[in-house]
Scaffold this motif. Sequence first.
Motif, PDB file in Angstrom:
ATOM      1  N   ALA A 120       0.817  -1.218   0.000  1.00 49.79           N
ATOM      2  CA  ALA A 120       0.000   0.000   0.000  1.00 49.79           C
ATOM      3  C   ALA A 120       0.846   1.261   0.000  1.00 49.79           C
ATOM      4  N   THR A 121       2.009   1.224   0.653  1.00 52.89           N
ATOM      5  CA  THR A 121       2.885   2.392   0.699  1.00 52.89           C
ATOM      6  C   THR A 121       3.290   2.812  -0.708  1.00 52.89           C
ATOM      7  N   ALA A 122       3.775   1.853  -1.481  1.00 56.00           N
ATOM      8  CA  ALA A 122       4.206   2.147  -2.852  1.00 56.00           C
ATOM      9  C   ALA A 122       3.014   2.443  -3.755  1.00 56.00           C
ATOM     10  N   ASN A 123       1.931   1.697  -3.571  1.00 52.41           N
ATOM     11  CA  ASN A 123       0.751   1.915  -4.417  1.00 52.41           C
ATOM     12  C   ASN A 123       0.189   3.317  -4.255  1.00 52.41           C
ATOM     13  N   ALA A 124       0.177   3.813  -3.021  1.00 54.16           N
ATOM     14  CA  ALA A 124      -0.361   5.156  -2.773  1.00 54.16           C
ATOM     15  C   ALA A 124       0.428   6.210  -3.537  1.00 54.16           C
ATOM     16  N   ILE A 125       1.719   5.987  -3.663  1.00 54.58           N
ATOM     17  CA  ILE A 125       2.561   6.908  -4.442  1.00 54.58           C
ATOM     18  C   ILE A 125       2.175   6.831  -5.913  1.00 54.58           C
ATOM     19  N   MET A 126       2.041   5.628  -6.429  1.00 53.08           N
ATOM     20  CA  MET A 126       1.710   5.431  -7.838  1.00 53.08           C
ATOM     21  C   MET A 126       0.313   5.942  -8.178  1.00 53.08           C
ATOM     22  N   TYR A 127      -0.617   5.850  -7.220  1.00 51.87           N
ATOM     23  CA  TYR A 127      -1.968   6.367  -7.472  1.00 51.87           C
ATOM     24  C   TYR A 127      -1.940   7.868  -7.729  1.00 51.87           C
ATOM     25  N   ASN A 128      -0.919   8.537  -7.226  1.00 48.78           N
ATOM     26  CA  ASN A 128      -0.730   9.963  -7.510  1.00 48.78           C
ATOM     27  C   ASN A 128       0.103  10.187  -8.769  1.00 48.78           C
ATOM     28  N   GLN A 129       0.350   9.109  -9.498  1.00 49.45           N
ATOM     29  CA  GLN A 129       1.152   9.135 -10.730  1.00 49.45           C
ATOM     30  C   GLN A 129       2.553   9.689 -10.465  1.00 49.45           C
ATOM     31  N   ALA A 130       3.050   9.374  -9.283  1.00 49.05           N
ATOM     32  CA  ALA A 130       4.405   9.740  -8.885  1.00 49.05           C
ATOM     33  C   ALA A 130       5.278   8.489  -8.871  1.00 49.05           C
ATOM     34  N   HIS A 131       6.560   8.679  -8.607  1.00 50.09           N
ATOM     35  CA  HIS A 131       7.530   7.588  -8.677  1.00 50.09           C
ATOM     36  C   HIS A 131       8.132   7.324  -7.298  1.00 50.09           C
ATOM     37  N   PRO A 132       8.018   6.095  -6.775  1.00 52.36           N
ATOM     38  CA  PRO A 132       8.710   5.791  -5.525  1.00 52.36           C
ATOM     39  C   PRO A 132      10.200   5.616  -5.748  1.00 52.36           C
ATOM     40  N   VAL A 133      10.979   6.123  -4.800  1.00 51.28           N
ATOM     41  CA  VAL A 133      12.417   5.873  -4.752  1.00 51.28           C
ATOM     42  C   VAL A 133      12.661   5.084  -3.474  1.00 51.28           C
ATOM     43  N   PHE A 134      13.185   3.874  -3.602  1.00 53.48           N
ATOM     44  CA  PHE A 134      13.302   2.970  -2.463  1.00 53.48           C
ATOM     45  C   PHE A 134      14.670   3.094  -1.802  1.00 53.48           C
ATOM     46  N   LEU A 135      14.655   3.518  -0.521  1.00 48.96           N
ATOM     47  CA  LEU A 135      15.884   3.661   0.249  1.00 48.96           C
ATOM     48  C   LEU A 135      15.882   2.675   1.408  1.00 48.96           C
ATOM     49  N   ASP A 136      17.046   2.429   1.965  1.00 53.73           N
ATOM     50  CA  ASP A 136      17.209   1.350   2.938  1.00 53.73           C
ATOM     51  C   ASP A 136      16.567   1.699   4.282  1.00 53.73           C
ATOM     52  N   VAL A 137      16.392   0.668   5.083  1.00 55.92           N
ATOM     53  CA  VAL A 137      15.836   0.802   6.425  1.00 55.92           C
ATOM     54  C   VAL A 137      16.953   0.685   7.455  1.00 55.92           C
ATOM     55  N   ASP A 138      16.637   1.038   8.685  1.00 59.27           N
ATOM     56  CA  ASP A 138      17.550   0.782   9.798  1.00 59.27           C
ATOM     57  C   ASP A 138      17.280  -0.620  10.343  1.00 59.27           C
ATOM     58  N   LEU A 139      18.331  -1.292  10.777  1.00 57.96           N
ATOM     59  CA  LEU A 139      18.156  -2.636  11.325  1.00 57.96           C
ATOM     60  C   LEU A 139      17.343  -2.622  12.614  1.00 57.96           C
ATOM     61  N   ASP A 140      17.497  -1.570  13.420  1.00 52.94           N
ATOM     62  CA  ASP A 140      16.824  -1.575  14.724  1.00 52.94           C
ATOM     63  C   ASP A 140      15.334  -1.258  14.626  1.00 52.94           C
ATOM     64  N   THR A 141      14.930  -0.344  13.726  1.00 51.11           N
ATOM     65  CA  THR A 141      13.515   0.017  13.610  1.00 51.11           C
ATOM     66  C   THR A 141      12.787  -0.758  12.517  1.00 51.11           C
ATOM     67  N   MET A 142      13.523  -1.288  11.557  1.00 47.51           N
ATOM     68  CA  MET A 142      12.961  -1.915  10.349  1.00 47.51           C
ATOM     69  C   MET A 142      12.232  -0.895   9.480  1.00 47.51           C
ATOM     70  N   GLY A 143      12.403   0.393   9.782  1.00 44.47           N
ATOM     71  CA  GLY A 143      11.775   1.475   9.041  1.00 44.47           C
ATOM     72  C   GLY A 143      12.800   2.348   8.351  1.00 44.47           C
ATOM     73  N   LEU A 144      12.338   3.268   7.541  1.00 40.45           N
ATOM     74  CA  LEU A 144      13.190   4.098   6.699  1.00 40.45           C
ATOM     75  C   LEU A 144      14.342   4.720   7.489  1.00 40.45           C
ATOM     76  N   SER A 145      15.540   4.591   6.949  1.00 43.11           N
ATOM     77  CA  SER A 145      16.748   5.044   7.632  1.00 43.11           C
ATOM     78  C   SER A 145      17.057   6.502   7.318  1.00 43.11           C
ATOM     79  N   PRO A 146      17.139   7.370   8.327  1.00 44.31           N
ATOM     80  CA  PRO A 146      17.556   8.759   8.085  1.00 44.31           C
ATOM     81  C   PRO A 146      18.933   8.840   7.434  1.00 44.31           C
ATOM     82  N   THR A 147      19.826   7.925   7.800  1.00 43.57           N
ATOM     83  CA  THR A 147      21.164   7.915   7.198  1.00 43.57           C
ATOM     84  C   THR A 147      21.079   7.613   5.706  1.00 43.57           C
TER      85      THR A 147
END
Length: 380
Positions: free
Chosen positions: A102-129
């Motif tokens: 759903a995260t990526a689909n929501a971007i595409m529904y706006n006819q935009a392009h997702p850019v996939f960046l890495d996650v942090d090992l501790d949070t499993m979520g998007l890495s600020p670094t």
Amino acid sequence: MSTINNLVSFIRDQYKTEKFIPLHEPRFRGNEKKYVLDTIDSTFVSSVGAYVDKFEVLMQEFTNTQKAVAVVNGTASLQVALRLAGVKEGDEVLTQALTFIATANAIMYNQAHPVFLDVDLDTMGLSPTAVSLFLEEYGDLRDDGCYNKSTGRKISACMPMHTFGFPVHLDELLEVCNQWQIPVVEDAAESLGSYYKGQHTGSLGLISGFSFNGNKTVTCGGGGAIVTNNLELGIHGKYLTTTAKKPHPYEFFHDELGYNYRMPNLNAALACAQLEELEGFLLDKRNLATEYDEFFTNEGVKFRKELPNTRTNYWLMCVELNNKSERDMFLKATNEQGIMTRPIWALMYRLPMYESCQRDSQKNAEFLEERIVNIPSSVR
């Protein structure tokens, strides 16, 4: 194999059944039937009704935000949140590949392009670094915002997802995105009841989206909510999701492209009753997490726990195995014995519609993809 057998016995003891145990099922033990029947008696079962208004107020109070907008599902909440943040056709949105689709689909529904960046090992979520490194290499800050030097497209938003309810490192992410003039849209679909440094997830970025799907901590069958501290954006979100119809006693006039994404009053009634039970649900899940942690510590398996300065809702609890082959054995053995477990999602760029999207090395995401397993996490 002894760990698996011990785990099966442990989980069956937690849920007091020898039947199939799902990953996460809803609990209806409050005013659910009363409120739904009240809605039926009122005849206001569709998109207008007192429970829709009540639900929005409850969400504002629980998340401590200025405006909540009830919508039909979590994906719709993300789609509209991105549009409200300024994402337009042809733009780019920085996000993570380790996420529900759903995260990526929501971007595409706006006819935009997702850019996939890495996650942090501790949070499993998007890495600020990872975001910072990407922007240092490809970011081009102009008068009207940040652009990607390699594609020429505007980077209109950054959308982290709080994986399984574990908050990402929001302070660091917000600092990086503010430096590059990129608004943060939180995918808080899984994190109702999770806090980062005392603030509810979804309340720190510009705008966010929540889900109330059947497998969430709180459910109304489907349903979602847009939440923001920007009152003007929230009011516009309500307008857009109610077909952008100008108020009038009987005439129909719409002045921009809107969506029929209204949450029915029937669903909102169920949601209100569930929200009344939320604190009890969270306490039960926290107690279960403590018991899981003790069990897995004795078995020599890593159970994923909340980080300092955060409080997770423990929506889906998970363990980290040593490698993919151990993960696969764990999945096979538990499911064969009637205990539902599942791997983390396939990374988005492995899917045909996203395989050509720009991405970084994904070292951490691929590490987690091979090791993380969700275990039964329902309220008991």
